[in-house]
Design a protein around this motif. Structure first.
Motif, PDB file in Angstrom:
ATOM      1  N   LEU A   1     -41.132  20.208 -26.218  1.00 28.73           N
ATOM      2  CA  LEU A   1     -41.544  19.282 -25.099  1.00 28.73           C
ATOM      3  C   LEU A   1     -42.616  18.313 -26.011  1.00 28.73           C
ATOM      4  N   VAL A   2     -43.249  18.591 -26.936  1.00 32.97           N
ATOM      5  CA  VAL A   2     -44.191  17.719 -27.747  1.00 32.97           C
ATOM      6  C   VAL A   2     -43.522  16.739 -28.420  1.00 32.97           C
ATOM      7  N   ALA A   3     -42.476  17.114 -29.227  1.00 37.30           N
ATOM      8  CA  ALA A   3     -42.125  16.501 -30.407  1.00 37.30           C
ATOM      9  C   ALA A   3     -41.020  15.414 -29.791  1.00 37.30           C
ATOM     10  N   VAL A   4     -40.291  15.727 -28.627  1.00 39.08           N
ATOM     11  CA  VAL A   4     -39.179  14.852 -28.117  1.00 39.08           C
ATOM     12  C   VAL A   4     -39.710  13.360 -27.642  1.00 39.08           C
ATOM     13  N   PRO A   5     -40.699  13.764 -26.935  1.00 38.70           N
ATOM     14  CA  PRO A   5     -41.168  12.335 -26.253  1.00 38.70           C
ATOM     15  C   PRO A   5     -41.562  11.381 -27.494  1.00 38.70           C
ATOM     16  N   LEU A   6     -42.580  12.178 -28.334  1.00 38.56           N
ATOM     17  CA  LEU A   6     -43.063  11.133 -29.248  1.00 38.56           C
ATOM     18  C   LEU A   6     -41.955  10.397 -30.284  1.00 38.56           C
ATOM     19  N   MET A   7     -40.891  11.181 -30.351  1.00 38.82           N
ATOM     20  CA  MET A   7     -39.737  10.761 -31.119  1.00 38.82           C
ATOM     21  C   MET A   7     -39.093   9.458 -30.413  1.00 38.82           C
ATOM     22  N   MET A   8     -39.050   9.732 -29.244  1.00 37.39           N
ATOM     23  CA  MET A   8     -38.276   8.781 -28.142  1.00 37.39           C
ATOM     24  C   MET A   8     -39.101   7.727 -28.158  1.00 37.39           C
ATOM     25  N   ILE A   9     -40.417   7.669 -28.061  1.00 40.33           N
ATOM     26  CA  ILE A   9     -41.371   6.390 -27.968  1.00 40.33           C
ATOM     27  C   ILE A   9     -41.416   5.778 -29.432  1.00 40.33           C
ATOM     28  N   ASN A  10     -41.464   6.689 -30.321  1.00 40.17           N
ATOM     29  CA  ASN A  10     -41.298   5.969 -31.612  1.00 40.17           C
ATOM     30  C   ASN A  10     -40.100   5.263 -31.919  1.00 40.17           C
ATOM     31  N   PHE A  11     -39.000   5.746 -31.406  1.00 37.46           N
ATOM     32  CA  PHE A  11     -37.597   5.161 -31.395  1.00 37.46           C
ATOM     33  C   PHE A  11     -37.558   3.804 -30.718  1.00 37.46           C
ATOM     34  N   GLY A  12     -38.292   4.055 -29.394  1.00 39.49           N
ATOM     35  CA  GLY A  12     -38.133   2.753 -28.588  1.00 39.49           C
ATOM     36  C   GLY A  12     -38.972   1.634 -28.924  1.00 39.49           C
ATOM     37  N   PHE A  13     -40.269   2.085 -29.553  1.00 34.25           N
ATOM     38  CA  PHE A  13     -41.012   1.042 -30.095  1.00 34.25           C
ATOM     39  C   PHE A  13     -40.482   0.195 -31.393  1.00 34.25           C
ATOM     40  N   HIS A  14     -39.569   0.906 -32.245  1.00 33.87           N
ATOM     41  CA  HIS A  14     -38.939   0.417 -33.272  1.00 33.87           C
ATOM     42  C   HIS A  14     -37.986  -0.487 -32.490  1.00 33.87           C
ATOM     43  N   LYS A  15     -37.362  -0.167 -31.721  1.00 36.84           N
ATOM     44  CA  LYS A  15     -36.166  -1.229 -31.042  1.00 36.84           C
ATOM     45  C   LYS A  15     -36.745  -2.367 -30.430  1.00 36.84           C
ATOM     46  N   LEU A  16     -37.815  -2.065 -29.925  1.00 31.38           N
ATOM     47  CA  LEU A  16     -38.455  -3.169 -29.105  1.00 31.38           C
ATOM     48  C   LEU A  16     -39.219  -4.293 -30.021  1.00 31.38           C
ATOM     49  N   GLN A  17     -39.660  -3.845 -31.405  1.00 33.49           N
ATOM     50  CA  GLN A  17     -40.125  -4.713 -32.081  1.00 33.49           C
ATOM     51  C   GLN A  17     -38.983  -5.546 -32.768  1.00 33.49           C
ATOM     52  N   LEU A  18     -38.058  -4.658 -33.158  1.00 31.89           N
ATOM     53  CA  LEU A  18     -36.638  -5.363 -33.858  1.00 31.89           C
ATOM     54  C   LEU A  18     -36.250  -6.459 -32.685  1.00 31.89           C
ATOM     55  N   PHE A  19     -36.015  -6.274 -31.414  1.00 30.28           N
ATOM     56  CA  PHE A  19     -35.689  -7.251 -30.362  1.00 30.28           C
ATOM     57  C   PHE A  19     -36.680  -8.488 -30.345  1.00 30.28           C
ATOM     58  N   LEU A  20     -38.060  -8.106 -30.206  1.00 30.41           N
ATOM     59  CA  LEU A  20     -38.744  -9.269 -30.384  1.00 30.41           C
ATOM     60  C   LEU A  20     -38.790 -10.195 -31.582  1.00 30.41           C
ATOM     61  N   THR A  21     -38.756  -9.393 -32.765  1.00 31.11           N
ATOM     62  CA  THR A  21     -38.610 -10.449 -33.948  1.00 31.11           C
ATOM     63  C   THR A  21     -37.377 -11.112 -34.008  1.00 31.11           C
ATOM     64  N   ARG A  22     -36.301 -10.520 -33.650  1.00 27.88           N
ATOM     65  CA  ARG A  22     -35.080 -11.568 -33.514  1.00 27.88           C
ATOM     66  C   ARG A  22     -34.967 -12.484 -32.609  1.00 27.88           C
ATOM     67  N   LYS A  23     -35.774 -12.151 -31.485  1.00 31.93           N
ATOM     68  CA  LYS A  23     -35.512 -13.062 -30.079  1.00 31.93           C
ATOM     69  C   LYS A  23     -36.664 -14.230 -30.167  1.00 31.93           C
ATOM     70  N   PHE A  24     -37.840 -13.808 -30.819  1.00 27.11           N
ATOM     71  CA  PHE A  24     -38.921 -14.726 -30.466  1.00 27.11           C
ATOM     72  C   PHE A  24     -39.699 -15.253 -31.868  1.00 27.11           C
ATOM     73  N   PHE A  25     -39.435 -14.353 -32.944  1.00 28.23           N
ATOM     74  CA  PHE A  25     -40.379 -14.503 -34.164  1.00 28.23           C
ATOM     75  C   PHE A  25     -39.645 -15.324 -35.467  1.00 28.23           C
TER      76      PHE A  25
END
Length: 622
Positions: free
Chosen positions: A424-448
């Motif tokens: 219960l502790v590790a899964v949310p952190l892993m999901m947030i880490n994965f989500g942040f990675h995909k979010l940064q990738l999307f912002l980089t491709r779209k705006f930067f």
């Protein structure tokens, strides 16, 4: 003392006597065989050479079978040394100082025991030596069979004979080889096929396998499969060709006898270790013994009492052991194949002169260091594979415990749900880490990134150029991510530690790949041994160089034969010139040439007398 020990003591004494007798007989046979070998001065006795890994390609299978016969002794040297040292009744304070010396002495005895077996493998002329190999191999095989029959552990576990089936098969192959060789040598002796001429006794530099490889290199490239066949056959051939090209098996390059013998011995030792662990766990049931000991010593309960927690733990341990042993055994099979394929690829690269894949420090190593490292290869590869196998079993066993008690059993209600909290502790952190990675990738491709297409380094696809835009938003995002990633990268750190642990453990036996960071490759002794072995083989087993030297020897031999056949009658009055006479004749010619070069006046007055021979003066020498 127990009755079992008393029953076993006589058999131990007999086995010790037989093993000592085998070593003594091996020493006497080695001395006897040395009487048939010539030394550098041409006299006898000489040194008996047991193996030749650099030239005996046609004996690779026999070498592999012979080293397979030593697998039982290798297991004893690695795992049963403590039992042997304890039986010597050495004081406890002295044992750490003499342990290595005792192990080296044991290894020396094993080497002496099998020395005559390897020595008679390479013999091609004498009839008695294959018979010596036949009877001596049968003798040490009978010692192994007697030891298995008298061993109390084998009598208690009938299935333990399976462990020694590959070793017995190697003994049978070796005995069959010596029997075939003795019959063949006897037949040659009876038919008087032995040739004693000087030219026939010269040793060749290349084997038939190396000739086949050079022919394959010189032949024209094959036509496309599409032009030859059609339909299903074309697709099957194309698919098989693609697989061979990917794994590096498209050429007829054969591995050296050293590598084949190393992998055969390592495979048989791994088989003995795995089957030994399996039979021990099935028949001795250490989990049940441990729970019984805990109940009687710490919980003050009877053996018949059943504690659910201990019973569940034993069940998980049994399932985890069988799963870890099965998975690791299958993994090691593919592991050995992968190492062999990597060896083939690296060897072909170095034979083509491509040394770019080697680290710079190893490319600049001294020759004496390379040769010294090559001597360690076989032992290092076997030991690394064994310890990698055992460590993978242990780590998979621990992983099975963690999966069972952290995920499966809490969800099944067998244990408290508090065991599930790490998930219960590790899964949310892993999901947030994965989500942040995909979010940064999307912002980089779209705006930067500026929308200017460029070709990717590999392939024909395009990507945006590496030129930033919206620098204000990029700097603001960098500021917030500085603090966010202090929390998020905690998961990445744990992931890197876990991945490094597993990759390092899995790559332990891959001595064809360096494990240490760049710049520290020279401290990796396993990789240094592998590179040293490759460089020595490239310099002494290069098929192109060997075939070229062999063709020079053959052409020189044919030219010398032609000179003998066309020699005048007056030069053939006696016997054919000996080697020393030929050498003196050549030295006189060179001395004459040097004299003429250094004396111009003698060179002007020198007229070479040519010997004219007619057909009546020619005699064919048979």
């Amino acid at each position: 003392m127990s009755s079992d020990y008393l029953d076993e003591a006589p058999s131990v004494d007999v086995v010790t006597f037989l093993e000592s007798g085998a070593v003594a007989i091996a020493i006497l046979l080695s001395i006897f065989l040395s009487c048939f070998e010539k030394n550098k001065l041409g006299g006898r006795p000489g040194i008996v050479i047991p193996i030749n890994f650099l030239q005996d390609d046609n004996l690779a299978i026999v070498y592999a079978a012979a080293f397979g016969c030593t697998s039982d002794e290798l297991v004893t040297l690695i795992f049963n040394t403590e039992t042997i040292i304890n039986s010597m009744q050495i004081p406890t304070l002295v044992v750490p100082w003499v342990r290595v010396i005792i192990l080296l002495i044991m290894a020396l005895f094993v080497s002496l025991k099998f020395y005559p077996v390897f020595a008679v493998i390479r013999v091609k002329r004498i009839i008695i030596e294959p018979l010596i190999g036949l009877f001596y191999t049968a003798f040490i095989f009978s010692i192994l069979i007697y030891r298995l029959i008298k061993c109390s552990y084998v009598r208690r576990i009938d299935a333990y004979f399976i462990v020694y089936i590959p070793t017995s098969l190697c003994y049978v192959i070796l005995i069959g080889y010596f029997l075939y060789k003795s019959v063949r040598q006897t037949y040659k002796f009876i038919r008087r096929l032995k040739q004693d001429t000087y030219y026939e006794s010269s040793k060749l530099c290349a084997s038939q396998l190396q000739y086949n490889y050079v022919k394959w290199l010189l032949k024209k490239p094959e036509c496309d499969i599409k032009d030859k066949v059609t339909g299903l056959k074309r697709s099957i051939k194309a698919y098989s060709k693609d697989i061979k090209n990917k794994i590096g098996l498209y050429g007829p390059l054969h591995a050296s006898p050293r590598v084949l013998a190393t992998f055969v011995a390592a495979g048989m030792v791994l088989f003995q270790v795995g089957m030994g662990l399996l039979t021990f766990y099935i028949h001795d049931n250490p989990g049940l013994q441990l729970t019984t000991y805990i109940q009687t010593q710490y919980l003050n309960t009877s053996k018949e009492a059943s504690i659910p927690e201990l019973k569940l733990w034993v069940t998980v341990a049994e399932v985890g052991f069988y799963v870890s042993l099965s998975v690791s055994s299958i993994f090691m099979v593919g592991y050995v194949i992968a190492i062999f394929i990597s060896y083939r690829k690296d060897l072909e690269k170095m034979q083509r002169g491509d040394y770019t894949f080697l680290p710079l420090k190893l490319r600049k190593s001294l020759n004496d260091n390379l040769v010294t490292s090559s001597l360690r290869y076989s032992g290092a590869q076997i030991v690394y594979l064994i310890w990698c196998y055992l460590l993978i079993i242990v780590m998979l066993w621990i992983a099975c415990f963690m999966i069972a008690y952290i995920i499966i059993l809490p969800l099944a209600g067998k244990v408290s749900f508090s065991f599930f909290e790490p998930v219960l502790v590790a899964v949310p952190l892993m999901m947030i880490n994965f989500g942040f990675h995909k979010l940064q990738l999307f912002l980089t491709r779209k705006f930067f990134l500026q929308d200017v297409p460029v070709i990717m380094p590999r392939g024909i696809k395009t990507q945006k150029t590496l030129a930033l835009e919206n620098l204000k938003m990029f700097n603001i995002l960098s500021f917030f991510m500085f603090f966010f990633h202090v929390i998020i990268e905690f998961v990445s750190c744990l992931t890197r530690i876990t991945a490094g642990l597993w990759i390092g453990l899995i790559s332990l036996a891959r001595i064809d790949k360096y494990m240490l960071p760049r710049g520290y490759e020279k401290q990796d002794t396993g990789y240094s041994a592998y590179i040293g072995m490759l460089i020595v083989e490239v310099h002494h087993r290069n098929p192109v160089a060997s075939v070229f030297c062999n063709e020079l020897l053959v052409s020189n031999r044919e030219k010398s034969r032609a000179n003998v056949l066309l020699a005048p009658v007056n030069d053939q009055q006696g016997n054919v010139e000996t080697i020393s006479q030929i050498n003196r004749h050549i030295c006189r010619k060179w001395a004459k040439l040097v004299t003429l070069i250094n004396n111009p006046s003698a060179r002007r007055n020198f007229v070479e007398e040519k010997c004219e021979c007619s057909t009546e003066q020619v005699e064919i020498v048979i």
